[in-house]
Each structure stands twice: as C-alpha cells, then as structure tokens.
Design an enzyme around this catalytic site. Structure first.
Site, PDB file in Angstrom:
ATOM      1  CE  LYS A 231      -1.786   1.486   4.097  1.00 49.95           C
ATOM      2  NZ  LYS A 231      -1.454   2.905   4.334  1.00 49.95           N
ATOM      3  CG  ASN A 232       2.455   2.731   3.535  1.00 45.93           C
ATOM      4  OD1 ASN A 232       1.251   2.936   3.352  1.00 45.93           O
ATOM      5  ND2 ASN A 232       2.986   2.664   4.738  1.00 45.93           N
TER       6      ASN A 232
ATOM      7  NE  ARG B  76      -1.649  11.941   8.055  1.00 45.91           N
ATOM      8  CZ  ARG B  76      -1.179  13.171   8.095  1.00 45.91           C
ATOM      9  NH1 ARG B  76      -1.914  14.142   8.569  1.00 45.91           N
ATOM     10  NH2 ARG B  76       0.043  13.439   7.662  1.00 45.91           N
TER      11      ARG B  76
ATOM     12  CB  CYS C  75      -4.627  11.463  12.095  1.00 51.84           C
ATOM     13  SG  CYS C  75      -4.131   9.777  11.907  1.00 51.84           S
TER      14      CYS C  75
ATOM     15  NE  ARG D 221       0.001   9.945  10.423  1.00 52.41           N
ATOM     16  CZ  ARG D 221      -0.362   8.853   9.771  1.00 52.41           C
ATOM     17  NH1 ARG D 221      -1.544   8.325   9.988  1.00 52.41           N
ATOM     18  NH2 ARG D 221       0.440   8.279   8.905  1.00 52.41           N
ATOM     19  N   PRO D 222       0.721  16.591  11.450  1.00 54.78           N
ATOM     20  CG  PRO D 222       2.252  18.107  12.359  1.00 54.78           C
ATOM     21  CD  PRO D 222       1.655  16.755  12.570  1.00 54.78           C
ATOM     22  CB  VAL D 223       0.934  18.351   5.887  1.00 61.16           C
ATOM     23  CG1 VAL D 223       0.233  17.022   5.888  1.00 61.16           C
ATOM     24  CG2 VAL D 223      -0.061  19.500   5.898  1.00 61.16           C
TER      25      VAL D 223
ATOM     26  CG  ASP E  38       3.152   1.468   9.705  1.00 58.74           C
ATOM     27  OD1 ASP E  38       2.693   2.289  10.510  1.00 58.74           O
ATOM     28  OD2 ASP E  38       3.235   1.693   8.476  1.00 58.74           O
TER      29      ASP E  38
ATOM     30  NE  ARG F   1      -7.181   3.756   5.837  1.00 60.10           N
ATOM     31  CZ  ARG F   1      -6.303   4.396   6.595  1.00 60.10           C
ATOM     32  NH1 ARG F   1      -6.533   4.571   7.865  1.00 60.10           N
ATOM     33  NH2 ARG F   1      -5.192   4.872   6.077  1.00 60.10           N
TER      34      ARG F   1
HETATM   35  C1  UD1 Z   1       3.952   7.073   6.563  1.00 64.09           C
HETATM   36  C2  UD1 Z   1       3.231   5.776   6.320  1.00 64.09           C
HETATM   37  C3  UD1 Z   1       2.686   5.202   7.621  1.00 64.09           C
HETATM   38  C4  UD1 Z   1       3.798   5.095   8.660  1.00 64.09           C
HETATM   39  C5  UD1 Z   1       4.566   6.403   8.789  1.00 64.09           C
HETATM   40  C6  UD1 Z   1       5.794   6.277   9.674  1.00 64.09           C
HETATM   41  C7  UD1 Z   1       2.392   6.055   4.060  1.00 64.09           C
HETATM   42  C8  UD1 Z   1       1.221   6.284   3.192  1.00 64.09           C
HETATM   43  N1  UD1 Z   1       2.144   6.028   5.386  1.00 64.09           N
HETATM   44  O1  UD1 Z   1       3.018   8.013   7.089  1.00 64.09           O
HETATM   45  O2  UD1 Z   1       2.142   3.914   7.368  1.00 64.09           O
HETATM   46  O3  UD1 Z   1       3.249   4.769   9.921  1.00 64.09           O
HETATM   47  O4  UD1 Z   1       5.016   6.858   7.486  1.00 64.09           O
HETATM   48  O5  UD1 Z   1       6.651   5.283   9.215  1.00 64.09           O
HETATM   49  O6  UD1 Z   1       3.497   5.861   3.599  1.00 64.09           O
HETATM   50  N2  UD1 Z   1       5.273  15.059  10.875  1.00 64.09           N
HETATM   51  C9  UD1 Z   1       5.233  16.415  11.153  1.00 64.09           C
HETATM   52  N3  UD1 Z   1       5.080  17.278  10.100  1.00 64.09           N
HETATM   53  C10 UD1 Z   1       4.972  16.853   8.813  1.00 64.09           C
HETATM   54  C11 UD1 Z   1       5.013  15.471   8.543  1.00 64.09           C
HETATM   55  C12 UD1 Z   1       5.171  14.593   9.599  1.00 64.09           C
HETATM   56  O7  UD1 Z   1       5.343  16.821  12.306  1.00 64.09           O
HETATM   57  O8  UD1 Z   1       4.838  17.686   7.912  1.00 64.09           O
HETATM   58  C13 UD1 Z   1       5.451  14.076  11.984  1.00 64.09           C
HETATM   59  C14 UD1 Z   1       4.235  13.160  12.144  1.00 64.09           C
HETATM   60  O9  UD1 Z   1       3.256  13.745  12.931  1.00 64.09           O
HETATM   61  C15 UD1 Z   1       4.877  11.948  12.783  1.00 64.09           C
HETATM   62  C16 UD1 Z   1       6.271  11.903  12.161  1.00 64.09           C
HETATM   63  O10 UD1 Z   1       6.503  13.211  11.644  1.00 64.09           O
HETATM   64  O11 UD1 Z   1       4.992  12.130  14.168  1.00 64.09           O
HETATM   65  C17 UD1 Z   1       6.446  10.901  11.021  1.00 64.09           C
HETATM   66  O12 UD1 Z   1       5.356  11.020  10.119  1.00 64.09           O
HETATM   67  P1  UD1 Z   1       5.462  10.681   8.556  1.00 64.09           P
HETATM   68  O13 UD1 Z   1       6.735   9.954   8.283  1.00 64.09           O
HETATM   69  O14 UD1 Z   1       5.197  11.923   7.798  1.00 64.09           O
HETATM   70  O15 UD1 Z   1       4.244   9.693   8.378  1.00 64.09           O
HETATM   71  P2  UD1 Z   1       3.357   9.572   7.092  1.00 64.09           P
HETATM   72  O16 UD1 Z   1       4.197   9.895   5.914  1.00 64.09           O
HETATM   73  O17 UD1 Z   1       2.067  10.270   7.280  1.00 64.09           O
END
Ligand code: UD1
Length: 419
Positions: free
Chosen positions: A22-23, A93, A117, A122-124, A306, A398
C-alpha cells in the site's frame, strides 16, 4: 458495519504470498499526475486506500482502466480539477501526496488540510515548508491548502523532521522543477527507493534514494512506463507475528527479507526460528511462550512503528516483562485498552508501554481504532481462548488485502459477519 469473528487457538501453518505494498502504491499512483503519457501499474493490492486514491484521481478528471489481468492503466492528461476535496482527504491522509505533483505539473493545487488523525496530530508542515523552498506560494484558507507556482525551482532543502510522505511529495515535485534539488534529513524507507526507481523509469533523474541525501535533477517532462508494485513488508511482518503468537509454522513468498531486518531480528529474539532466502521468509515458533522483547520504534532502518501494535501481542503472551517505546507518533497505543479487555496486562506511561506477559488471552468483543491497531486485535484473537469479535474492520480493509482469506488459508477460523 461488518465484523470479523475469530475462533482462536489454532496454530497457523502453510505458505502464502505477499500482496503489493500500500505505502509503495499510493505515492506511485500520485506520481502518475507528473506524466504526459499513460502509466500501467501491476500488482496493486485490492485495498480501500487504493480505491480512495483512484477516487481522488477520478474526481480530478483522470481516466483509470482495469484490464483482465488486474493491471491498471492511468491517464492523467485530462486533469481539470486540481483539487483534493475534504470528503476524500479525511478518510485517507495520504491524499496529501497529490500536492507536490499537481503544483509541479499544473502550477496549482487545492488540497483539504488532513487535520487530526487517530494516531496523533500528524501535521503536514514539513511538506509545505519544503514546497515553499521550491518556490511555491502557499496559503491556508477555509480548511484548504492552496499552492501555486509558475515554475518550481530546485533548492537545497533540509527537512526539519524525517517524514515518509513528505520526502515523497517533494521528491516528486522536484522532478519537474528547474535545476537541481538536494534533499537532506529525508526518510530512508524502502518505499522511497521504490518511488525513486519508478520516477526514474518515467525519465526522472534521482540519485541517493535510501540514503539521507537525495539529489534530483529536474527534467522537462516525464513519460509513460509499466511498473509492478513491490511486496508489502508490513503485511509480511504482520503474518509472521501471527505465526509467532499461534506457535505456527509459515512461509511468506514474494518478500525481500532485507526490508524487514529489524522485525526479523526481534522475532528471533522472541524465540522464533526464522529462515530467509532472497524472496521469502519462513518462521516457526516452537517455544511454549515467546521471550519478551524491548522495542523502540523509529524511522527506517530502525523498528517500524507500523509493526509496534503486533509486537504488543507477542509480548503480552511472553515469559516476562517488556517495554515498547513509540517515538514516531504521539498517540499510537489505542489498541492497548482493547487488548487489556482480552486479558493482556499493558500499562501506558507517555510514549512507553510496559507489558507483563500473561498465561493466556480470552476472546472478547473489541473495536478497531486504526489500521495497525486492528491487526493487533486480530492477532490477539488468533491466540486467545474462545471467540473474538472485531468491530469497525473498515480500518483493516484499508491496508490488508483479504486478511481473513489469507489467514484461513493458513488454518485460522475467521468469518466475516455482514453488517
Ligand atoms: C507514513 C506511512 C505510515 C507510517 C509512517 C511512519 C504512508 C502512506 N504512510 O506516514 O504507514 O506509519 O510513514 O513510518 O506511507 N510530521 C510532522 N510534520 C509533517 C510530517 C510529519 O510533524 O509535515 C510528523 C508526524 O506527525 C509523525 C512523524 O513526523 O509524528 C512521522 O510522520 P510521517 O513519516 O510523515 O508519516 P506519514 O508519511 O504520514
């Protein structure tokens, strides 16, 4: 709502194949937006998240065709709406992955802010900061991210924190930027390498994926390709853990063990016999009780967050006390309350779970809260005495393809109850 009814206590036995990841698939589907030509994706897993991503592309005007071999042809030339609406983003997300490709190819994007979430805030912000450094103008309005750029321009960007989808988003955007982009403090997950290989097949010039520095030389256009989605390491890890808790003996085909090194090390530490070859992993659990194993989750190559919930179950029936430290997400212990209802003895203190092994788990009615949490409930049900009914299994659909079929093939007794 559908439920899974599990009759526990049966050791898993046999051989299954791993599904597509999936990822790895989600960013590749988003990356098709960058291409001027159609793209064929093979071995896509049949999962709700993949359907949601197709719905998103469909809502923008993309054409998606499925042939009799279950290969998907995606044509993104007719994109009219450069928008990801809230109804779709709130259910997944990873919809944020279309942001970079849309801005790079079409100079504009409007994406609903993912918001809160279940497993943390989980901000971006890392995605947005990096896109701004490539020259995009970004504003937040009425719950939407609005981004625009005449032409993105390569830059040296150091991510403030390691993010998987953030690295993917910016790597995709940089492919069509002018000049060279250098990304540091990037994620090193295998899915990053998969995406880079896919983009390079489309004509991108990416080097260093899998290390902590990725260099991308922008190109004018990307073209079509045919690509097969690699196997899902988390699915494989989950079934190995299921065999470990049921004292089973299974083989999983189609998975490169190097992608699961830390998980395999921990399974061995728990007392399982694990054998690997290039493309398969076998596990046999002969011990009556696993040994307790301490775990600290962290970005790849460390132990994956995960797989944390699944190891809570292994530790729950282990011979002693263990600690799990969750360092990636701030709220990823929601499975614990439900597991404790099945007889587990887990105490949470901040980001640490202390687990005291118990003699047996008992079936119960439990509720899934997120994808990997639901996997842990199924594992607990498989080794518990009696019947376990798992509610809200849309979480599991999912991310796990035909989970009850695969487990039943290994000898489990699971029935999907209609809503
Ligand atoms: C991806 C995976 C998910 C996995 C995660 C961590 C996909 C679709 N999903 O999620 O299965 O659990 O990696 O291995 O590939 N963060 C911020 N700001 C940002 C982005 C992230 O603070 O802009 C923080 C998040 O809140 C979290 C950490 O960084 O605490 C890691 O998150 P991230 O690696 O971004 O996870 P995803 O990419 O959403």
């Amino acid at each position: 709502m559908e439920k899974l009814l599990i009759n526990g206590g049966i050791p898993l036995n046999g051989t299954i194949s791993c599904s597509g990841a999936k990822n790895a698939a989600l960013p590749m589907i988003a990356a098709t937006i960058l291409s001027d030509e159609s793209i064929v994706l093979k071995n896509l897993p049949y999962l709700q998240d993949i359907t949601t991503m197709f719905e998103l592309l469909g809502s923008m005007g993309c054409e998606i065709l499925l042939n009799e071999n279950m290969d998907f042809t995606i044509s993104t030339n007719n994109i009219k709406e450069k928008e990801a609406r809230y109804e779709l983003v709130k259910t997944m997300r990873a919809s944020i992955l279309v942001l970079g490709p849309l801005v790079a190819k079409y100079g504009e994007a409007k994406i609903a802010l993912p918001g809160g979430c279940a497993i943390g805030s989980r901000p971006v912000n890392y995605h947005l900061d990096a896109l701004e450094q490539l020259g995009a103008k970004i504003s937040l309005k009425n719950g939407y991210i609005e981004a625009s750029a005449k032409k993105l321009v390569g830059a040296k960007i150091k991510f403030d924190g390691v993010t998987v989808t953030g690295t993917e988003n910016i790597m995709m955007a940089a492919c069509l930027a002018e000049g060279i982009t250098e990304l540091t403090n990037v994620a090193r997950e295998p899915e990053i390498i998969d995406l880079a290989e896919f983009l390079n097949e489309m004509g991108a010039k990416i080097e260093g994926a899998g290390s902590d520095k990725i260099v991308i030389e922008g190109v004018n256009k990307l073209s079509g390709t045919e690509h097969s989605i690699p196997a899902d390491r988390i699915e494989a890890g989950t079934y190995l853990a299921a065999a470990a808790v049921t004292k089973g003996k299974i083989t999983i085909n189609g998975i490169n063990p190097n992608r699961l090194k830390k998980v395999i090390d921990k399974l061995k530490e728990a007392g399982a016999i694990v054998n690997t070859n290039e493309n398969s992993i076998s596990l046999e659990m002969l011990r009556d009780k696993p040994k307790p194993v301490d775990i600290t989750t962290a970005p790849f190559p460390e132990f994956p967050t995960d797989m944390q919930a699944q190891f809570s179950v292994i530790n729950s029936i282990a011979d002693g006390v263990s600690n799990i430290y969750e360092t990636v997400f701030e709220n990823r212990f929601m499975h614990v309350q439900e597991l404790n209802r099945m007889g587990c003895n887990i105490n949470i203190n901040g980001n640490q779970a202390t687990i005291e092994g118990v003699d047996r788990l008992y079936g119960a009615e439990v509720m899934a809260t997120d994808l990997r949490a639901s996997a842990s409930l199924i594992l607990a049900g498989l080794c518990a005495e009696g019947e376990t009914k798992v509610d809200r299994i849309y979480h599991i659909d999912r991310g796990y393809e035909r989970i009850e079929e695969k487990l039943n093939y290994l000898g489990a007794n699971i029935i999907r109850l209609p809503s």
